[in-house]
Write an enzyme that holds these catalytic residues in place. Structure first.
Site: not given
Ligand code: NAD
Length: 361
Positions: A142, A191, A223, A247, A251
């Site tokens: 980001y 990852k 994942d 992020d 959620d």
């Protein structure tokens, strides 16, 4: 002890939920012999109206001089037509940046009494659920290099994921320190089977773990982590991960708890300084109706006591008071919605919820 707290009520339901939270903090102060000094400051839409900008310098100065910041919510319909860089929500980004808040903490706590609100099967979450996602907040993709370039397949756009050892170390330390105050388990999500930045992440987190021999560390690919949060969320205590993975995961994890009115959060800087706020926004549809659930903000204040002030017993007292109010079958309208047997519950408003929680401390 004396604690100086910068209080940002903000807009919409912000001042209402903050009002109830200060009531609860005052009760804690009375019972445990602490003095909480509040300095109320402007940010968001109300600051635009009074000072012509969403984040006045005076607000930042007072926040920096305080021991912690407690924020309600900012934004609302009145300011929706302003250009992006002048909107109330800019105050949040400004505060995060200027206060150096690099660690975002999002607990997913499912109270037994609200199990019906959880979209997972009862046997998966029986006995409650209590995990926290620690998300790196000021680095990664980001904030990395970005741009456009020409390729033989036409125009391309790119965003770069980059993490330094220093950035990974400080967020890992937040996660391990937190695990020491909880159930002593950290799951680092990356990852590393594909990404170079994830391989450095995994190596650095493993090195930090050596300083915390009491904490169990495990690594999961992102994942797999998503699958595990849905399949068996009770296996987690503290999850630490990068900005983008955090992020998405925070959620996802928060949804297993039901209403947005129950979700607290914290953003931490170095030296235990932090900003505490509910996950929800200013809910302009509820402002002034005494229908907002103040529990997310009250639980954020409990996090402030635990993580910035080190007042563990007092933090537990707030969380137990919330549990007691739920066990006594009191429900604000948002959590009444998911109730299997609403006739057995009593609907309460914002103020009564605050009164009852304070009375149960
Ligand atoms: P929202 O979180 O304010 O509301 C979403 C839904 O949840 C609404 O139906 C609302 O009534 C309900 N809700 C929210 N908080 C609740 C509570 N405590 N009790 C009961 N119900 C609750 O999100 P939104 O509608 O997308 O945004 C409204 C405004 O808030 C916008 O201006 C947005 O930019 C701003 N916002 C601010 C923050 C923040 O200050 N941290 C976060 C998100 C959105």
């Amino acid at each position: 002890m004396k604690y100086n707290i910068a209080v940002v009520p903000g807009d919409g339901i912000g001042p209402e939920v903050i009002g109830e939270t200060l009531k609860v903090l005052d009760r804690i102060g009375e019972k445990y012999g602490h003095e909480f000094n509040y300095t109320k400051v402007l940010a968001g839409g109300c600051a635009i109206d009074e000072k012509g900008e969403p984040l006045p310098e005076e607000t930042v100065k007072i926040c920096k001089e305080s021991d912690a910041v407690l924020l309600g919510a900012v934004g609302g319909w009145k300011w929706d037509t302003l250009p992006g860089d002048q909107r109330p929500e800019m105050a949040l980004l400004g505060l995060r940046k200027q206060l150096g808040l690099f660690a975002n903490l999002r607990p997913a706590l499912l109270f037994d009494e609200l199990a019906a609100a959880c979209p997972l099967k009862a046997e998966i979450v029986s006995g409650g659920l209590d995990l926290v996602v620690v998300r790196e907040l000021t680095g990664g993709i980001y904030f990395g290099e970005r741009g456009h370039k020409q390729t033989d397949m036409g125009e391309a756009a790119y965003d770069v994921e980059q993490y330094s050892v220093g950035e990974i170390t400080r967020i890992a330390e937040v996660a391990f320190d937190m695990a020491m105050k909880r159930n002593k388990k950290v799951t680092s999500v990356d990852k590393a089977n594909v990404l170079e930045s994830s391989r450095l992440w995994r190596k650095t987190v493993t090195e930090v773990a050596e300083k915390y021999p009491e904490v169990t560390l495990e690594h999961l690919y992102v994942d797999n982590a998503v699958m595990q949060i849905i399949r068996d969320p009770k296996q987690f205590d503290v999850i630490v991960t990068s900005n983008i993975f955090g992020d998405i995961l925070s959620d996802g994890a928060s949804q297993v708890t039901g209403s947005i009115g129950m979700l607290p959060s914290a953003s931490l800087a170095t030296g235990n300084f932090g900003m505490y706020e509910p996950v929800h926004g200013s809910a302009p549809d509820l402002a002034g109706t005494d229908k907002a659930n103040p529990m997310a903000t009250i639980l954020s204040a409990a996090m402030m006591l635990r993580y910035t002030f080190g007042l563990l017993e007092e933090a537990d007292a707030i969380e137990n008071a919330v549990k007691k109010v739920l066990a006594d079958k009191y429900r604000t309208p948002d959590i009444m919605l998911n109730e299997k047997d609403p006739a057995s519950c009593k609907e309460i408003g914002t103020k009564e919820a605050g009164d009852l929680i304070a009375a149960n401390i």
